[in-house]
Design an enzyme around this catalytic site. Sequence first.
Site, PDB file in Angstrom:
ATOM      1  N   ASP A   1      14.091 -14.386  -3.173  1.00  0.00           N
ATOM      2  CA  ASP A   1      13.516 -13.427  -4.152  1.00  0.00           C
ATOM      3  C   ASP A   1      14.458 -12.091  -4.314  1.00  0.00           C
ATOM      4  O   ASP A   1      14.996 -11.953  -3.390  1.00  0.00           O
ATOM      5  CB  ASP A   1      12.359 -13.366  -4.105  1.00  0.00           C
ATOM      6  CG  ASP A   1      11.784 -12.360  -3.116  1.00  0.00           C
ATOM      7  OD1 ASP A   1      11.523 -11.214  -2.967  1.00  0.00           O
ATOM      8  OD2 ASP A   1      11.535 -12.995  -1.894  1.00  0.00           O
TER       9      ASP A   1
ATOM     10  N   GLU B   1       1.185  -5.331  -4.262  1.00  0.00           N
ATOM     11  CA  GLU B   1       1.352  -4.827  -2.788  1.00  0.00           C
ATOM     12  C   GLU B   1       1.072  -3.474  -2.843  1.00  0.00           C
ATOM     13  O   GLU B   1       1.296  -2.906  -1.667  1.00  0.00           O
ATOM     14  CB  GLU B   1       2.872  -5.242  -2.406  1.00  0.00           C
ATOM     15  CG  GLU B   1       3.987  -4.807  -3.316  1.00  0.00           C
ATOM     16  CD  GLU B   1       5.250  -5.164  -2.768  1.00  0.00           C
ATOM     17  OE1 GLU B   1       5.815  -4.609  -1.802  1.00  0.00           O
ATOM     18  OE2 GLU B   1       5.930  -6.301  -3.129  1.00  0.00           O
TER      19      GLU B   1
END
Length: 274
Positions: free
Chosen positions: A13, A102
């Site tokens: 990613d 997150e």
Amino acid sequence: MQSRSSGNMKGIDVSHWDGEINYNTVKDQGIKVVYIKATQGETSVDTYFKSNAVKAKEAGLLVGFYHFLNPSTEESAKKQAAHFVETIKPYHCDCRLALDMEVNKGLSASTITNLSKIFLEEVKRLSGLDVVIYSYTSFIKENLQKSLNVYPLWVAHYGVNTPGSNGVWDSWVGFQYSEKGHVRGIGTECDLNEFTQGILLPIKKEPVKQPTITPVPAHKPQSDKQNHVTYTVKKGDTLDKIATKYNTTITNLVKLNNIKNPNLIFVGQVIKIK
């Protein structure tokens, strides 16, 4: 939670932190999936998003996109979802659209869970595509609740072969196992992942178009340029029956069609009628 497996797809990613990437070189090393940061918050677009989206697809990689959620209000979660979907709309996507969850900004676990749900459902509604939630094992334990496990998980847990228990999910479709990977074609350390087939969007098959056929009745007369109609002889027909049906005579039919024997016509023969 399942462990890493050689049968899974290798993936990375990326975002602007990774700079310019040579995706052909990346693919040559067995990488199959690349998740690309698209957006963050209500207005921000990653500076390398467009370049990454185009070049990764040109290299033949399976492409996915993710959004970094800045949690605040329900209204903002919906705006962020709309911003994400609108940004990625022009680009081909092979993988589930991902929510990167997150940070909690001091909000409670129930609020973070609710905002995640709102974002994911709004993305699904606006895009028509399936979704996945990305988060760390430690963050999940503290901030996410079990009602989110209706969505598949892409989990981050570094330095282990098997992600630790998080209290919400017991399996994953994506596992980010390192943030310090080295992949040729990328000039920085990058995130390394494994993905199962569950990360992929279903392939949409175009319906097979059947040819359009306009039926023509078998015995319906059709006009021609000489002001005639035509009739196709069927079983049981005689010239007498045909003449009666179209208000003419056997003699006219014989002359018009050069019939030598008026008692001998055959199925499929085309008869002109004035």
